[in-house]
Write a protein that holds these residues in place. Structure first.
Motif, short mmCIF file in Angstrom:
data_model
loop_
_atom_site.label_atom_id
_atom_site.label_comp_id
_atom_site.label_asym_id
_atom_site.label_seq_id
_atom_site.Cartn_x
_atom_site.Cartn_y
_atom_site.Cartn_z
N GLY A 124 -10.03 4.58 8.86
CA GLY A 124 -11.11 5.48 7.80
C GLY A 124 -12.33 5.75 7.93
O GLY A 124 -13.20 6.83 8.50
N SER A 125 -13.40 4.58 9.85
CA SER A 125 -14.12 4.78 9.85
C SER A 125 -14.17 6.49 11.31
O SER A 125 -15.09 6.73 11.90
CB SER A 125 -14.22 3.78 10.42
OG SER A 125 -13.67 4.04 11.97
N GLU B 112 -7.24 -0.50 8.32
CA GLU B 112 -7.08 0.62 7.25
C GLU B 112 -9.02 1.41 7.30
O GLU B 112 -8.58 2.62 7.70
CB GLU B 112 -6.58 0.12 6.11
CG GLU B 112 -6.29 1.42 4.87
CD GLU B 112 -6.15 0.77 3.98
OE1 GLU B 112 -5.48 2.01 3.10
OE2 GLU B 112 -5.40 -0.12 3.70
N GLN B 113 -9.37 -0.25 7.03
CA GLN B 113 -11.19 0.85 7.42
C GLN B 113 -11.80 0.91 9.04
O GLN B 113 -11.84 1.42 9.31
CB GLN B 113 -12.10 -0.44 7.15
CG GLN B 113 -11.81 -0.87 6.05
CD GLN B 113 -10.41 -1.73 5.04
OE1 GLN B 113 -9.93 -2.65 5.92
NE2 GLN B 113 -10.35 -1.18 4.28
N LEU B 114 -10.43 0.40 9.79
CA LEU B 114 -10.81 1.43 11.46
C LEU B 114 -10.35 2.45 11.73
O LEU B 114 -11.43 3.64 12.14
CB LEU B 114 -9.94 0.38 12.61
CG LEU B 114 -10.32 0.66 13.79
CD1 LEU B 114 -9.95 -0.66 15.17
CD2 LEU B 114 -9.56 2.19 14.18
N ARG C 291 0.95 -1.13 -0.01
CA ARG C 291 0.36 -0.26 -0.49
C ARG C 291 0.85 1.24 -0.30
O ARG C 291 0.40 2.40 -0.39
CB ARG C 291 -0.86 -0.16 1.24
CG ARG C 291 -1.96 -1.07 1.29
CD ARG C 291 -2.73 -0.40 0.13
NE ARG C 291 -3.54 0.17 0.69
CZ ARG C 291 -3.76 1.76 0.42
NH1 ARG C 291 -3.02 1.78 -0.90
NH2 ARG C 291 -3.93 2.84 0.20
N GLU D 165 -7.56 -4.92 8.29
CA GLU D 165 -8.99 -4.13 8.74
C GLU D 165 -8.49 -2.55 9.57
O GLU D 165 -8.94 -2.44 9.54
CB GLU D 165 -10.54 -5.41 9.28
CG GLU D 165 -10.46 -6.23 9.04
CD GLU D 165 -10.19 -7.88 9.10
OE1 GLU D 165 -10.55 -8.63 9.07
OE2 GLU D 165 -8.48 -8.05 9.68
#
Length: 281
Positions: A134-135, A130-132, A41, A128
């Protein structure tokens, strides 16, 4: 009509870097450098900038050990890269760090799910995460070149130059071995993060709490007020109609197994305790 010759600097062959001994050499000799999803990434950001041959030369620099030193701290990775000139170039890759409020929210979200803590303790980076981020309205990885500050002391006008690209590739390999360096760039080192996660899951104090306590005044500077009686403390022992008798302690002691001339030891000591209680303050 013949075209005019191109400027000489466009036709000049690329300069060769001065070889160095003891430089930091990446282990990858061919193919992809990033071996984990989080390193890939990070490399995506570099490759999305599309600087052509400079990426290939940057990989060659990294594989040849042209990077003399690399330091990763909160908000920046700073390196020295040996180019074609005698003086190594100073390279810096900067990334915005998050403050206490943002990291407190991240740490609480991580601590709420044991999976994150277990994966980080095992030396991995859960996908996950990265999504955390983002949230919570935050980004773990830079979305593009605009999210990075890149600087090199070389005369190349392109950004990133081959020296910056070399540092990117070395960072990717560092991230493969230690994903916490990704988090360190955002402002949270390994020891602090893990200590805070353990504290939040166990209900203890975070590293910030401990640091705040360590800034309290030393005991030697507050001895005159450290033992000051609080409100109502002077009335202890005077609750009721009379103060506690000075010989009351003797009634709490177990009976002595011996007697003195037929008298109990407690009874012999009682006059002395009462006399002491009658002494003026």
């Amino acid at each position: 009509m013949t075209e005019p010759p191109s400027p000489w600097w466009l036709d000049a062959p690329p300069s060769r870097p001065l070889r160095v001994a003891g430089g930091i050499q990446i282990h990858s000799t061919r193919g992809s450098i990033a071996q984990t999803w989080w390193s890939a990434r990070f490399i995506e950001v570099l490759e999305s900038l599309g600087v052509g041959g400079r990426l290939a030369r940057g990989r060659s620099y990294a594989r040849a050990g042209q990077i003399l030193e690399l330091q990763v701290d909160a908000g920046a990775a700073v390196a020295r890269v040996q180019g074609s000139r005698p003086e190594p170039y100073r390279v810096r890759v900067g990334l915005t760090t998050y403050g206490k409020t943002e990291w407190a929210a991240v740490e609480q979200a991580l601590a709420d799910d044991a999976w994150y803590t277990a994966t980080l303790l095992a030396g991995g980076m859960p996908p996950e995460i990265e999504q955390l981020f983002g949230s919570l309205g935050l980004a773990l990885f830079p979305a593009g070149g605009r999210d990075l500050s890149m600087d090199c002391s070389c005369p190349d006008h392109a950004v990133p130059c081959k020296h910056l690209a070399a540092v990117f590739y070395l960072l990717a390999e560092r991230f493969d071995a230690d994903p916490f360096q990704v988090l360190a760039l955002r402002g949270r080192d390994r020891e602090t993060l893990l200590a805070n996660l353990r504290a939040r899951r166990g209900g203890g104090e975070t590293a910030e709490d401990t640091a705040a306590q360590s800034q309290a005044a030393p005991l030697t500077e507050c001895l005159d007020r450290f033992f000051t009686a609080g409100p109502g403390l002077a009335d202890v022992g005077r609750i009721g109609s009379s103060p506690t008798p000075p010989d009351a302690l003797l009634d709490q002691l177990p009976a002595f197994p011996i007697a003195v001339r037929g008298h109990r030891v407690a009874d012999l000591l009682r006059p002395a305790y009462r006399a002491l209680g009658e002494q003026p303050d």
